[in-house]
Write an enzyme that holds these catalytic residues in place. Sequence first.
Site, PDB file in Angstrom:
ATOM      1  N   GLU A 218      -8.286  -5.364  -2.021  1.00 19.83           N
ATOM      2  CA  GLU A 218      -9.307  -4.384  -2.335  1.00 19.83           C
ATOM      3  C   GLU A 218      -8.901  -3.587  -3.565  1.00 19.83           C
ATOM      4  O   GLU A 218      -7.727  -3.283  -3.769  1.00 19.83           O
ATOM      5  CB  GLU A 218      -9.512  -3.470  -1.137  1.00 19.83           C
TER       6      GLU A 218
ATOM      7  N   CYS B 232      -8.102   2.013  -8.715  1.00 18.67           N
ATOM      8  CA  CYS B 232      -6.948   1.923  -7.819  1.00 18.67           C
ATOM      9  C   CYS B 232      -6.677   0.441  -7.551  1.00 18.67           C
ATOM     10  O   CYS B 232      -7.540  -0.284  -7.069  1.00 18.67           O
ATOM     11  CB  CYS B 232      -7.250   2.679  -6.526  1.00 18.67           C
TER      12      CYS B 232
ATOM     13  N   CYS C 216       0.704  -5.063   3.487  1.00 17.45           N
ATOM     14  CA  CYS C 216       1.893  -4.281   3.115  1.00 17.45           C
ATOM     15  C   CYS C 216       2.912  -4.341   4.241  1.00 17.45           C
ATOM     16  O   CYS C 216       2.564  -4.347   5.421  1.00 17.45           O
ATOM     17  CB  CYS C 216       1.521  -2.822   2.848  1.00 17.45           C
TER      18      CYS C 216
ATOM     19  N   CYS D 221       4.025   2.469   6.979  1.00 14.21           N
ATOM     20  CA  CYS D 221       3.799   3.910   7.100  1.00 14.21           C
ATOM     21  C   CYS D 221       2.814   4.109   8.259  1.00 14.21           C
ATOM     22  O   CYS D 221       1.802   3.416   8.334  1.00 14.21           O
ATOM     23  CB  CYS D 221       3.220   4.488   5.804  1.00 14.21           C
TER      24      CYS D 221
ATOM     25  N   CYS E  58      -1.164   4.720   7.843  1.00 12.54           N
ATOM     26  CA  CYS E  58      -1.866   3.884   6.858  1.00 12.54           C
ATOM     27  C   CYS E  58      -2.513   2.662   7.501  1.00 12.54           C
ATOM     28  O   CYS E  58      -1.852   1.922   8.236  1.00 12.54           O
ATOM     29  CB  CYS E  58      -0.869   3.452   5.785  1.00 12.54           C
TER      30      CYS E  58
ATOM     31  N   CYS F 192      -7.354   7.082   0.288  1.00  6.10           N
ATOM     32  CA  CYS F 192      -5.930   6.790   0.407  1.00  6.10           C
ATOM     33  C   CYS F 192      -5.544   6.357   1.815  1.00  6.10           C
ATOM     34  O   CYS F 192      -5.919   7.001   2.783  1.00  6.10           O
ATOM     35  CB  CYS F 192      -5.126   8.053   0.098  1.00  6.10           C
TER      36      CYS F 192
HETATM   37  S1  SF4 Z   1       0.961   3.938   2.493  1.00 10.58           S
HETATM   38 FE1  SF4 Z   1       0.279   1.928   3.314  1.00 10.58          FE
HETATM   39  S2  SF4 Z   1       0.082   0.586   1.528  1.00 10.58           S
HETATM   40 FE2  SF4 Z   1       1.323   2.378   0.897  1.00 10.58          FE
HETATM   41  S3  SF4 Z   1       3.470   1.747   1.249  1.00 10.58           S
HETATM   42 FE3  SF4 Z   1       2.809   2.784   3.119  1.00 10.58          FE
HETATM   43  S4  SF4 Z   1       2.058   1.125   4.445  1.00 10.58           S
HETATM   44 FE4  SF4 Z   1       2.147   0.296   2.366  1.00 10.58          FE
END
Ligand code: SF4
Length: 377
Positions: free
Chosen positions: A96, A136, A143, A147, A150, A366
Amino acid sequence: MNQQMPKNLLGLDLQELAAMVVAAGEPAYRAQQIFHALYSERVPSLDQATSLSKEFRAALGAAGVSVGMPSIQKRFLSSDGTVRYLIELSDSETVETVWMPEGDEGETGDGSEAGEELAREGFERPPRGWRRTTICVSSQVGCAVNCQFCLTALLGVKRNLTAGEIVGQVIAVLRDQNVSPPNDRVNLVFMGMGEPFLNFENFIKAVRLLVAGVGITESRMTVSTAGIVPRIYDLAAEPVRPKLAISLNAPNDDLRTQIMPLNKKWDLEKLIAAAREFPLRNRERLTFEYVLLREINDSESHGRELAELIHGLKAKVNLIALNPGPGIEFKTPEELRVLEFQKTLTNAGVPAYIRRPRGRDIYAACGQLKRTVEVAS
Ligand code: SF4
């Protein structure tokens, strides 16, 4: 033509194109022509690269060489003008890319960053009709960093993007929006899906192509890392590089490890040491991003601890109230709490800005980027 020909041209630099044209028995100046067609004219197919001779285009096509432009599979339009693009890659994986007219996430506080930038360029205030646009960009399919706040993390990582796929996302969106750097001002933030520093070589090669070919200056680019410390030092050594943002989100190790498990490997001592050693250019400063999670990291004492942690750094803090999403256990703080947190920082002498969420209704804000198919399911 021999069998060494690349499949896709997008992502090749001038040197690689030169090697290709020489291998094809063509004069060396053809490399510059292809580079210009790919990155400045941004042609979607070889047919449209009319600066190249018909014969040469036909020979490239016959050897199975194509531009390799990623295709736009879907567009999701937000009520605030943000567009979230679902971009399909050659192996049918998708990423995306988000188009944000009039700034990335907007800022409130003691004067907008956009206003500051204009002031540096000699404007007293934004001229009438002035606009800036930010794209962006994603660097990986999914990923691996995990986190806890996220949505992208829920995907896990499938693969790294190639340099051509990173540049191709930008070009596909520029073409779709009929925007053409360097005449049109475009900012890039490498803050989409993925951790750019876990795909460092392709990311930095894409940056070089975007600067030298597409015409977007490095001072209009920002890369955000969750804290892959060795790559911060590598970025510092790059002659052409974006500005650095660090996704911090907690002022102490216990809390940070809880919401960002990678902190176990690279703790705050190592991370802040790398930030302190990062060589800033004239008028440059670091950005720390801080996602505020209700009753987790948003108290006044967290704010004071954060100010102390980054004391003495030439830096600002961008505050982002959590963008909620399915499968995320944290809650968004009240607006008043966010304002109080900002005040704690500014009272301690730390510039802090509140980022207005963009495209939250289309999962473009975000930490919300996730393949549409999976959001819908
Ligand atoms: S915020 Fe999401 S996309 Fe960014 S490093 Fe952490 S897990 Fe990965």
